[in-house]
Design an enzyme around this catalytic site. Structure first.
Site, PDB file in Angstrom:
ATOM      1  N   HIS A  76      14.723 -14.140  12.140  1.00 36.62           N
ATOM      2  CA  HIS A  76      14.237 -14.337  13.184  1.00 36.62           C
ATOM      3  C   HIS A  76      12.749 -14.408  13.539  1.00 36.62           C
ATOM      4  O   HIS A  76      12.178 -14.861  14.631  1.00 36.62           O
ATOM      5  CB  HIS A  76      14.787 -13.259  14.249  1.00 36.62           C
ATOM      6  CG  HIS A  76      16.019 -13.016  14.458  1.00 36.62           C
ATOM      7  ND1 HIS A  76      16.779 -12.329  15.375  1.00 36.62           N
ATOM      8  CD2 HIS A  76      17.327 -13.901  13.735  1.00 36.62           C
ATOM      9  CE1 HIS A  76      17.967 -12.556  15.335  1.00 36.62           C
ATOM     10  NE2 HIS A  76      18.390 -13.317  14.668  1.00 36.62           N
TER      11      HIS A  76
ATOM     12  N   CYS B 120       0.910  -0.886  -0.063  1.00 35.95           N
ATOM     13  CA  CYS B 120      -0.064  -0.109  -0.019  1.00 35.95           C
ATOM     14  C   CYS B 120       0.971   1.138   0.099  1.00 35.95           C
ATOM     15  O   CYS B 120       1.998   1.146  -0.390  1.00 35.95           O
ATOM     16  CB  CYS B 120      -1.030   0.000   1.102  1.00 35.95           C
ATOM     17  SG  CYS B 120      -0.275  -0.092   2.791  1.00 35.95           S
ATOM     18  N   GLY B 121       0.394   2.333   0.158  1.00 37.39           N
ATOM     19  CA  GLY B 121       1.289   3.547   0.290  1.00 37.39           C
ATOM     20  C   GLY B 121       2.350   3.540   0.999  1.00 37.39           C
ATOM     21  O   GLY B 121       3.436   3.689   0.503  1.00 37.39           O
ATOM     22  N   THR B 122       1.949   3.394   2.366  1.00 39.62           N
ATOM     23  CA  THR B 122       3.155   3.450   3.497  1.00 39.62           C
ATOM     24  C   THR B 122       3.340   1.804   3.756  1.00 39.62           C
ATOM     25  O   THR B 122       4.676   1.686   4.482  1.00 39.62           O
ATOM     26  CB  THR B 122       2.560   3.911   4.928  1.00 39.62           C
ATOM     27  OG1 THR B 122       1.478   3.469   5.120  1.00 39.62           O
ATOM     28  CG2 THR B 122       2.403   5.665   4.303  1.00 39.62           C
ATOM     29  N   GLY B 123       2.721   1.057   3.767  1.00 40.20           N
ATOM     30  CA  GLY B 123       2.767  -0.416   4.156  1.00 40.20           C
ATOM     31  C   GLY B 123       2.007  -0.589   5.512  1.00 40.20           C
ATOM     32  O   GLY B 123       2.134  -1.630   6.280  1.00 40.20           O
TER      33      GLY B 123
ATOM     34  N   HIS C 217      14.272 -18.614  18.120  1.00 41.80           N
ATOM     35  CA  HIS C 217      13.018 -17.738  17.671  1.00 41.80           C
ATOM     36  C   HIS C 217      11.664 -18.459  17.257  1.00 41.80           C
ATOM     37  O   HIS C 217      10.589 -17.972  17.248  1.00 41.80           O
ATOM     38  CB  HIS C 217      13.772 -17.262  16.157  1.00 41.80           C
ATOM     39  CG  HIS C 217      15.050 -16.846  16.365  1.00 41.80           C
ATOM     40  ND1 HIS C 217      15.067 -15.362  17.020  1.00 41.80           N
ATOM     41  CD2 HIS C 217      16.210 -17.124  15.893  1.00 41.80           C
ATOM     42  CE1 HIS C 217      16.597 -15.107  16.904  1.00 41.80           C
ATOM     43  NE2 HIS C 217      17.047 -16.009  16.443  1.00 41.80           N
TER      44      HIS C 217
ATOM     45  N   GLY D  55      -1.226   0.431   6.823  1.00 45.31           N
ATOM     46  CA  GLY D  55      -2.441  -0.106   7.070  1.00 45.31           C
ATOM     47  C   GLY D  55      -2.305  -1.652   6.716  1.00 45.31           C
ATOM     48  O   GLY D  55      -2.981  -2.469   7.250  1.00 45.31           O
TER      49      GLY D  55
HETATM   50  C1  RB5 Z   1      -4.165   5.419   0.875  1.00 46.07           C
HETATM   51  O1  RB5 Z   1      -3.993   6.851   0.467  1.00 46.07           O
HETATM   52  C2  RB5 Z   1      -3.325   5.248   2.026  1.00 46.07           C
HETATM   53  O2  RB5 Z   1      -3.758   5.412   3.088  1.00 46.07           O
HETATM   54  C3  RB5 Z   1      -2.722   3.753   2.012  1.00 46.07           C
HETATM   55  O3  RB5 Z   1      -2.189   3.195   0.851  1.00 46.07           O
HETATM   56  C4  RB5 Z   1      -1.964   3.198   3.038  1.00 46.07           C
HETATM   57  O4  RB5 Z   1      -0.835   3.980   3.013  1.00 46.07           O
HETATM   58  C5  RB5 Z   1      -2.518   3.087   4.434  1.00 46.07           C
HETATM   59  O5  RB5 Z   1      -2.063   2.657   5.212  1.00 46.07           O
END
Ligand code: RB5
Length: 148
Positions: free
Chosen positions: A98, A65-68, A133, A70
């Site tokens: 690990h 996703c955008g940041t990873g 582990h 979510g």
């Molecule tokens: C989408 O705009 C963004 O919220 C999603 O890709 C992600 O980064 C959520 O954690």
């Protein structure tokens, strides 16, 4: 190896790149979308992938996703899922050595394609070290949905 992969709109381009890379490596890929840059809820895709890893249908998954962030949060709510957000090579290696991570998560708005593919390679090729582990993983393996 069979891998189930999913992304939201923010990582559609990266998902296509990773998917083709996996196929070129001879990996069988199940793609649950997204299939365009049209806005979708990462939660739905995250659940689709994590549930299949949780029930043993797939040994490994990849979520983007955008940041990873979510995708990580959603996936780790499922029993037997160990989703690791890895936007660098050290984390990718350690998540296997690990943590025996079975879902790799990356942020398409955080890293570039070249680094992402190196992370995928490292994550696929690095074995779990087991031993102490494994004991630690056993302590929380069936906790998902039960922790208060
Ligand atoms: C989408 O705009 C963004 O919220 C999603 O890709 C992600 O980064 C959520 O954690």
């Amino acid at each position: 190896m069979k891998i189930i992969i999913g992304c939201d709109h923010a990582a559609f381009g990266l998902k296509e790149t990773v998917k083709h890379h996996l196929e070129n490596r001879g990996v069988q890929v199940e793609d649950v979308g997204a299939f365009s840059e049209a806005s979708v809820d990462y939660s739905q895709i995250g659940m689709a992938v994590a549930s299949k890893v949780s029930d043993g249908g797939y040994e490994r998954g990849i979520l983007l996703c955008g940041t990873g962030l979510g995708m990580s949060m959603v996936a780790n709510r499922f029993a037997h899922v160990r989703a690791a957000l890895c936007n660098d090579l050290f984390a990718a290696s350690m998540s296997r050595r690990h943590n025996n991570a079975n879902i790799l998560v990356m942020g398409g708005r955080v890293i570039g394609d070249v680094l992402a593919l190196e992370i995928v390679n490292t994550w696929l090729e690095t074995p779990f070290e087991a031993g102490r582990h494994q004991r630690r993983l056993d302590q929380f393996d069936d906790l998902a949905g039960k922790a208060t």
